[in-house]
Enzyme design. Structure first.
Site, PDB file in Angstrom:
ATOM      1  N   GLU A  89      -0.980   5.612 -30.611  1.00 12.63           N
ATOM      2  CA  GLU A  89       0.054   4.749 -30.057  1.00 12.63           C
ATOM      3  C   GLU A  89       1.393   4.942 -30.769  1.00 12.63           C
ATOM      4  O   GLU A  89       2.432   4.943 -30.148  1.00 12.63           O
ATOM      5  CB  GLU A  89      -0.405   3.288 -30.150  1.00 12.63           C
ATOM      6  CG  GLU A  89       0.498   2.296 -29.447  1.00 12.63           C
ATOM      7  CD  GLU A  89       0.506   2.461 -27.941  1.00 12.63           C
ATOM      8  OE1 GLU A  89      -0.450   3.055 -27.406  1.00 12.63           O
ATOM      9  OE2 GLU A  89       1.483   2.013 -27.298  1.00 12.63           O
ATOM     10  N   ASP A  90       1.341   5.096 -32.086  1.00  7.85           N
ATOM     11  CA  ASP A  90       2.581   5.016 -32.858  1.00  7.85           C
ATOM     12  C   ASP A  90       3.071   6.338 -33.436  1.00  7.85           C
ATOM     13  O   ASP A  90       4.112   6.387 -34.073  1.00  7.85           O
ATOM     14  CB  ASP A  90       2.407   4.026 -34.025  1.00  7.85           C
ATOM     15  CG  ASP A  90       2.189   2.608 -33.510  1.00  7.85           C
ATOM     16  OD1 ASP A  90       2.534   2.360 -32.340  1.00  7.85           O
ATOM     17  OD2 ASP A  90       1.667   1.776 -34.261  1.00  7.85           O
TER      18      ASP A  90
END
Ligand code: MN
Length: 754
Positions: A89-90
């Site tokens: 996600e990051d």
């Protein structure tokens, strides 16, 4: 008001990767140090330049999540997933990268956690929350995804103070509505209690502080008597020859608070906040200890619960009773074996640690999956195998999908976007032209998957077809489509039947309109047992009543025709011509008939062009009518025309109004039209594929000035994007209104395009 207390649970300071390994070590979990180290190093590099809201390096978070998982005794795959859970996600890492570096299993798990994180919960009601919880459980596929997600949430809740007040509220209420019930369902009461108390702290700080202060004060006074009670309990059990560990604690804050709320009791009247726990070595001793407790203290009636004989759905087992001390202090006593205690605290995590098979109530369908786990557990000895077998489909018969507004809907497996459209609204179903799933256009027959975000597209001309019945699985969609098809079939038959009958009547030079009003027609209906003309048309259209039979009845058995029904030849073209003294006159020839062309609906103020048609009089167009320009014309037949001076006449004009699809638009529109003293003849609204609306309206205006004023008024309405004058008679071209100021009325002629 007291000062805000500290959060009920704070993260341990400076937890490192070595601490994670130490936890695994302490719990004697098998693990591969080299593997976990390489996972940690990778994570550390990926998050290197990121920081948490607290300002700390980001790696603190995945490390702590892994620490929680190791502390909960989960396996090394869980721990590895905990470390990696935010990289997809990051950071720029992709699933294939994880696959090649650490294998498919971890990559799948991390992908699963990432997907859950993307599903946004919009607060609605309890039913929505339950559907969302099921969807989270169902979309995980592997229960370890849920376990990692819970650990992630737990650490985020422990560090929630760094978030904005708005984010705190949102995350805390989501925790309360979604994640703490999930942990309860998995029997992880410690995690559940931690999540709830943290959410309570951030969501209702005032009530938390009040409750905390009250309990602190009570505990100060109760300290001596508690120690005395504890000693009495130890002594009584020893005398009875029961070996047991005894402890006492304050119950969970949020569960106390919830109970007070439920009973409508004020915090000042709080008394039921203490629980003694008696942990015995075996099952027999639990009931023996229970007897000892009731011999020493007076029980409160109705407070005894045997969850050993009747376990809770999440397999919690214990004896509960509440008794009153000789000083009048009520306290709860929970009695259970060591194994039961482990299950009570850790839920599913505890299940593989003891081989002893526990009883469970098989009648509750909610725990079916848990029972499957237990049944399975008895056959498998290796705890690692147990965890990887958590890949089970929790809700095999359902899928859960989102609407664009964030509502969650449950559907039977195999349901399609069309089922979804009919669930939202019948009209949405009928006009469904396509669907976007997760932003991509998909065929209507594509089955929905868990977590799909479904957006239904509609088209103005769309309508259901018979093969749609093969695309849907829900009975609602099926019956709505059937109903529509039936109604449509009736409507079609009616139109066809009417056309057939009218055609036959016209062949006989009979006026259908007059015929319908005649006594003969009434008699025909009666003889067929029908009430309405429409029913007769339908029967004729279906072929149930032969048109020949209908005609014979209408004209009489002797074949003669009533003279009153006779009319002359039908001259439709003539009907369209305006009568003498109409709005348009032909220069110098005031007795010629002229008609306004349907393709452009000219109004006084528009420049006119007249054209002498063959056999249909003079057709009058607006000078800039596109139809006119597109046709070849014979200049010999051009004729000058002008508007007759008639102050009272009004003319229909068709307008197309493009709007943002905003509520209340019709009302505002009607108001403006009325204000300009114009009448509405006809009104229709349709939605475009882009979600905008087009309102078609036929208004009556006196002249071009009147029309221009009206258009400006409509144009000024909020939500109106464009107003244009629309061609009548089905022609497609549009002209922007209010463009030309008018000069005199001088005309040229053209071929009548109609
Ligand atoms: Mn995270």
């Amino acid at each position: 008001m007291s000062k805000m207390p500290k959060p009920p649970l704070r993260p341990r300071k400076n937890v490192t990767f070595e601490d994670v390994l130490a936890r695994l070590e302490a719990h004697e979990r098998p693990y591969d140090r080299a593997f976990l180290s390489s996972v940690y190093e990778f994570t550390e590099v990926m998050h290197r330049n990121q920081r948490r809201r607290s300002g700390q390096p980001y790696i603190i978070h995945p490390t702590y999540v892994a620490y929680i998982l190791a502390d909960l005794k989960f396996d090394q795959m869980c721990v590895a997933t905990g470390l990696l859970h935010d990289v997809l996600e990051d950071t720029l890492t992709t699933k294939p990268v994880l696959e090649s570096k650490f294998g498919t299993e971890v990559a799948e798990l991390v992908d699963g956690v990432t997907k859950i994180g993307r599903q946004e919960y919009v607060r609605r009601d309890e039913a929505q929350a339950e559907t969302f919880r099921k969807m989270i459980l169902a979309s995980a596929r592997d229960l370890r995804v849920i376990l990692v997600k819970l650990a992630d949430r737990l650490h985020n809740m422990m560090t929630l103070e760094h978030m904005s007040p708005e984010a705190r509220r949102r995350i805390a209420s989501e925790t309360l509505e979604i994640y703490s019930p999930i942990s309860l369902r998995l029997g992880m009461s410690k995690v559940q209690g931690d999540l709830e108390d943290l959410a309570f702290y951030f969501l209702y700080p005032r009530q938390f502080a009040e409750l905390e202060a009250k309990i602190r004060q009570k505990m100060k006074f109760a300290k001596n008597s508690l120690q005395r009670l504890n000693a009495e309990l130890v002594q009584s059990l020893e005398q009875a020859g029961i070996e047991a560990d005894i402890s006492y604690r304050v119950k969970r804050y949020y569960s106390i608070y919830r109970k007070l709320r439920r009973q409508g009791v004020d915090i000042s009247q709080l008394y039921d906040y203490l629980a003694f726990r008696v942990i015995t070595g075996n099952l027999t001793d639990t009931y023996a200890a229970f007897g000892v407790v009731h011999q020493n203290w007076r029980p409160i009636p109705g407070r005894f619960k045997d969850y050993i004989a009747m376990p809770k759905p999440n397999l919690y087992q214990s004896l509960h009773t509440t008794v009153i001390s000789d000083k009048g202090q009520p306290f709860e006593v929970q009695i259970r074996t060591r194994e039961m205690d482990l299950v009570a605290e850790e839920g599913i995590a505890a299940h593989w640690q003891y081989k002893e098979q526990r009883a469970s109530d098989p009648s509750d369908p909610n725990i079916l999956w848990l029972r499957q786990l237990l049944d399975w557990q008895t056959e498998v000895k290796d705890p690692r195998e147990f965890l990887s077998a958590l890949k089970i489909d929790l809700y095999p018969d359902e899928v859960y999908v989102f609407s664009p507004k964030g509502d969650v809907y449950a559907f039977p497996r195999g349901a399609t976007p069309l089922d979804f459209a009919y669930r939202i609204h019948t009209e949405l179903g009928h006009r469904c032209s396509g669907a976007r799933v997760n932003g991509k256009l998909v065929p209507l027959k594509k089955p929905l998957c868990n977590g799909d975000l479904v957006d239904i597209l509609t088209g103005p001309g769309r309508k259901p077809s018979r093969d749609w019945l093969n695309l849907v699985v829900t009975s609602r969609a099926r019956s709505k489509i059937r109903h529509w098809l039936n109604v449509e079939q009736k409507r079609e038959s009616e139109a066809i039947g009417k056309r057939i009958l009218e055609r036959e009547l016209k062949k006989l030079r009979l006026s259908p309109r007059k015929m319908v009003d005649s006594p003969r027609f009434r008699e025909l209906l009666e003889s067929e047992g029908l009430g309405q003309a429409e029913e007769l048309y339908q029967r004729i259209g279906y072929g149930k009543i032969p048109v020949k039979r209908a005609i014979e009845r209408l004209i009489g058995e002797d074949g003669t025709i009533s003279t009153s029904l006779e009319v002359g030849p039908i001259r439709r073209a003539v009907d369209r011509l305006l009568p003498f003294g109409g709005p348009v006159t032909v220069k110098g020839e005031s007795d010629l008939m002229a008609s306004l062309a349907k393709c452009c609906d000219p109004v006084p103020g528009d420049l006119l062009v007249g054209y002498v048609t063959r056999g249909r009089g003079i057709s009058v167009h607006a000078e800039d009518c596109t139809n006119l320009k597109n046709l070849n014309f014979d200049p010999e037949r051009l004729i000058e025309v002008e508007w007759a001076r008639r102050a009272d006449a009004v003319y229909p004009v068709s307008l197309a109004i493009e709007t943002e699809d905003s509520a209340g638009m019709l009302a505002r529109l009607t108001e403006v039209i009325a204000k300009e003293s114009s009448n509405i003849r006809h009104f229709e609204a349709e939605a475009t594929e882009t979600g905008r609306g087009v309102i078609g309206v036929v208004v009556e205006v006196r002249n071009r000035k009147h029309l221009d004023r009206l258009c400006r008024g409509i144009d000024a309405l909020p939500g109106v994007l464009q107003v244009s004058r629309r061609a009548g008679g089905g022609a497609k071209q549009r002209r922007k209104a209010g463009r030309t100021e008018l000069g005199h009325q001088r005309g040229r002629l053209d071929e009548d395009p109609s």
